[in-house]
Scaffold this motif. Structure first.
Motif, PDB file in Angstrom:
ATOM      1  N   PRO A 107     -98.230  17.272  22.552  1.00 30.35           N
ATOM      2  CA  PRO A 107     -99.364  17.983  23.156  1.00 30.35           C
ATOM      3  C   PRO A 107     -99.275  17.925  24.687  1.00 30.35           C
ATOM      4  N   LEU A 108     -99.771  18.957  25.339  1.00 26.32           N
ATOM      5  CA  LEU A 108     -99.645  19.096  26.789  1.00 26.32           C
ATOM      6  C   LEU A 108    -100.154  17.875  27.549  1.00 26.32           C
ATOM      7  N   GLU A 109    -101.337  17.380  27.183  1.00 23.22           N
ATOM      8  CA  GLU A 109    -101.909  16.229  27.891  1.00 23.22           C
ATOM      9  C   GLU A 109    -100.998  15.008  27.775  1.00 23.22           C
ATOM     10  N   GLN A 110    -100.428  14.804  26.592  1.00 29.15           N
ATOM     11  CA  GLN A 110     -99.538  13.668  26.387  1.00 29.15           C
ATOM     12  C   GLN A 110     -98.212  13.886  27.121  1.00 29.15           C
ATOM     13  N   ALA A 111     -97.738  15.123  27.145  1.00 27.97           N
ATOM     14  CA  ALA A 111     -96.504  15.435  27.861  1.00 27.97           C
ATOM     15  C   ALA A 111     -96.668  15.143  29.351  1.00 27.97           C
ATOM     16  N   ILE A 112     -97.813  15.482  29.902  1.00 24.53           N
ATOM     17  CA  ILE A 112     -98.085  15.204  31.318  1.00 24.53           C
ATOM     18  C   ILE A 112     -98.101  13.705  31.558  1.00 24.53           C
ATOM     19  N   SER A 113     -98.724  12.949  30.657  1.00 26.45           N
ATOM     20  CA  SER A 113     -98.766  11.492  30.770  1.00 26.45           C
ATOM     21  C   SER A 113     -97.356  10.908  30.685  1.00 26.45           C
ATOM     22  N   PHE A 114     -96.547  11.396  29.727  1.00 20.88           N
ATOM     23  CA  PHE A 114     -95.161  10.945  29.600  1.00 20.88           C
ATOM     24  C   PHE A 114     -94.387  11.241  30.887  1.00 20.88           C
ATOM     25  N   PHE A 115     -94.599  12.464  31.416  1.00 18.84           N
ATOM     26  CA  PHE A 115     -93.892  12.868  32.628  1.00 18.84           C
ATOM     27  C   PHE A 115     -94.256  11.952  33.795  1.00 18.84           C
ATOM     28  N   GLN A 116     -95.547  11.648  33.937  1.00 14.90           N
ATOM     29  CA  GLN A 116     -95.980  10.758  35.026  1.00 14.90           C
ATOM     30  C   GLN A 116     -95.372   9.366  34.867  1.00 14.90           C
ATOM     31  N   ASP A 117     -95.386   8.839  33.654  1.00 11.76           N
ATOM     32  CA  ASP A 117     -94.766   7.532  33.401  1.00 11.76           C
ATOM     33  C   ASP A 117     -93.269   7.576  33.701  1.00 11.76           C
ATOM     34  N   MET A 133     -97.688   0.377  31.221  1.00 10.74           N
ATOM     35  CA  MET A 133     -96.343   0.029  31.644  1.00 10.74           C
ATOM     36  C   MET A 133     -96.418  -1.209  32.525  1.00 10.74           C
ATOM     37  N   PRO A 134     -95.730  -2.295  32.151  1.00 12.66           N
ATOM     38  CA  PRO A 134     -95.793  -3.515  32.945  1.00 12.66           C
ATOM     39  C   PRO A 134     -95.210  -3.300  34.337  1.00 12.66           C
ATOM     40  N   GLU A 183     -84.401   2.039  29.529  1.00 10.10           N
ATOM     41  CA  GLU A 183     -84.648   2.228  28.096  1.00 10.10           C
ATOM     42  C   GLU A 183     -85.953   2.994  27.869  1.00 10.10           C
ATOM     43  N   GLN A 184     -87.003   2.610  28.596  1.00  8.76           N
ATOM     44  CA  GLN A 184     -88.288   3.299  28.475  1.00  8.76           C
ATOM     45  C   GLN A 184     -88.162   4.751  28.923  1.00  8.76           C
ATOM     46  N   LEU A 185     -87.410   4.976  29.992  1.00  6.60           N
ATOM     47  CA  LEU A 185     -87.206   6.326  30.501  1.00  6.60           C
ATOM     48  C   LEU A 185     -86.481   7.192  29.473  1.00  6.60           C
ATOM     49  N   GLU A 186     -85.467   6.617  28.826  1.00  9.27           N
ATOM     50  CA  GLU A 186     -84.732   7.348  27.789  1.00  9.27           C
ATOM     51  C   GLU A 186     -85.645   7.708  26.620  1.00  9.27           C
ATOM     52  N   MET A 235     -91.742   9.516  35.829  1.00  7.05           N
ATOM     53  CA  MET A 235     -91.526   9.564  37.279  1.00  7.05           C
ATOM     54  C   MET A 235     -91.675   8.171  37.889  1.00  7.05           C
ATOM     55  N   LYS A 236     -92.645   7.399  37.408  1.00  7.23           N
ATOM     56  CA  LYS A 236     -92.827   6.027  37.904  1.00  7.23           C
ATOM     57  C   LYS A 236     -91.597   5.172  37.570  1.00  7.23           C
ATOM     58  N   LEU A 237     -91.112   5.306  36.334  1.00  7.35           N
ATOM     59  CA  LEU A 237     -89.934   4.545  35.915  1.00  7.35           C
ATOM     60  C   LEU A 237     -88.702   4.965  36.709  1.00  7.35           C
ATOM     61  N   SER A 238     -88.578   6.267  36.960  1.00  6.93           N
ATOM     62  CA  SER A 238     -87.452   6.770  37.727  1.00  6.93           C
ATOM     63  C   SER A 238     -87.465   6.194  39.143  1.00  6.93           C
ATOM     64  N   LYS A 239     -88.629   6.154  39.764  1.00 10.05           N
ATOM     65  CA  LYS A 239     -88.756   5.589  41.111  1.00 10.05           C
ATOM     66  C   LYS A 239     -88.439   4.097  41.093  1.00 10.05           C
ATOM     67  N   LEU A 240     -88.925   3.398  40.081  1.00  8.22           N
ATOM     68  CA  LEU A 240     -88.658   1.967  39.950  1.00  8.22           C
ATOM     69  C   LEU A 240     -87.147   1.717  39.860  1.00  8.22           C
ATOM     70  N   CYS A 241     -86.444   2.502  39.042  1.00  5.37           N
ATOM     71  CA  CYS A 241     -84.997   2.351  38.901  1.00  5.37           C
ATOM     72  C   CYS A 241     -84.295   2.660  40.220  1.00  5.37           C
ATOM     73  N   HIS A 242     -84.726   3.722  40.879  1.00  8.73           N
ATOM     74  CA  HIS A 242     -84.133   4.099  42.161  1.00  8.73           C
ATOM     75  C   HIS A 242     -84.321   2.991  43.196  1.00  8.73           C
ATOM     76  N   ASP A 243     -85.522   2.431  43.267  1.00  8.47           N
ATOM     77  CA  ASP A 243     -85.807   1.352  44.230  1.00  8.47           C
ATOM     78  C   ASP A 243     -84.955   0.121  43.941  1.00  8.47           C
ATOM     79  N   LYS A 244     -84.822  -0.216  42.656  1.00  4.23           N
ATOM     80  CA  LYS A 244     -84.012  -1.385  42.292  1.00  4.23           C
ATOM     81  C   LYS A 244     -82.548  -1.152  42.666  1.00  4.23           C
ATOM     82  N   LEU A 245     -82.040   0.046  42.446  1.00  5.08           N
ATOM     83  CA  LEU A 245     -80.657   0.351  42.804  1.00  5.08           C
ATOM     84  C   LEU A 245     -80.451   0.278  44.317  1.00  5.08           C
TER      85      LEU A 245
END
Length: 75
Positions: A27-37, A1-2, A12-15, A39-49
């Protein structure tokens, strides 16, 4: 993720991540990775707002000076 993405790109990435997780066949491992990404995107959006909200606290006077922005409530 840039590191430097726009608010719109991050949303868009979050959606996309939410859509993949909602499918439920990840798969669980990929779901965890998606979830972590996600959360990072969610924080980025929150900070920008928050930055935009702080910028919107001030408006320019006609002379170019900043002054606090206050909403005039009607009585």
């Amino acid at each position: 993720m840039p590191e430097e993405v726009t608010f719109e790109e991050a949303m868009e990435q979050l959606e996309e991540i939410v859509g993949k997780l909602e499918q439920g066949d990840v798969p669980l491992e990929q779901a965890i990775s998606f979830f972590q990404d996600g959360m990072k995107l969610s924080k980025l959006c929150h900070d920008k707002l928050q930055r935009v909200e702080k910028q919107m606290d001030y408006i320019l006077r006609e002379g170019g000076e900043l002054e606090p922005f206050e909403i005039q409530e009607e009585e």
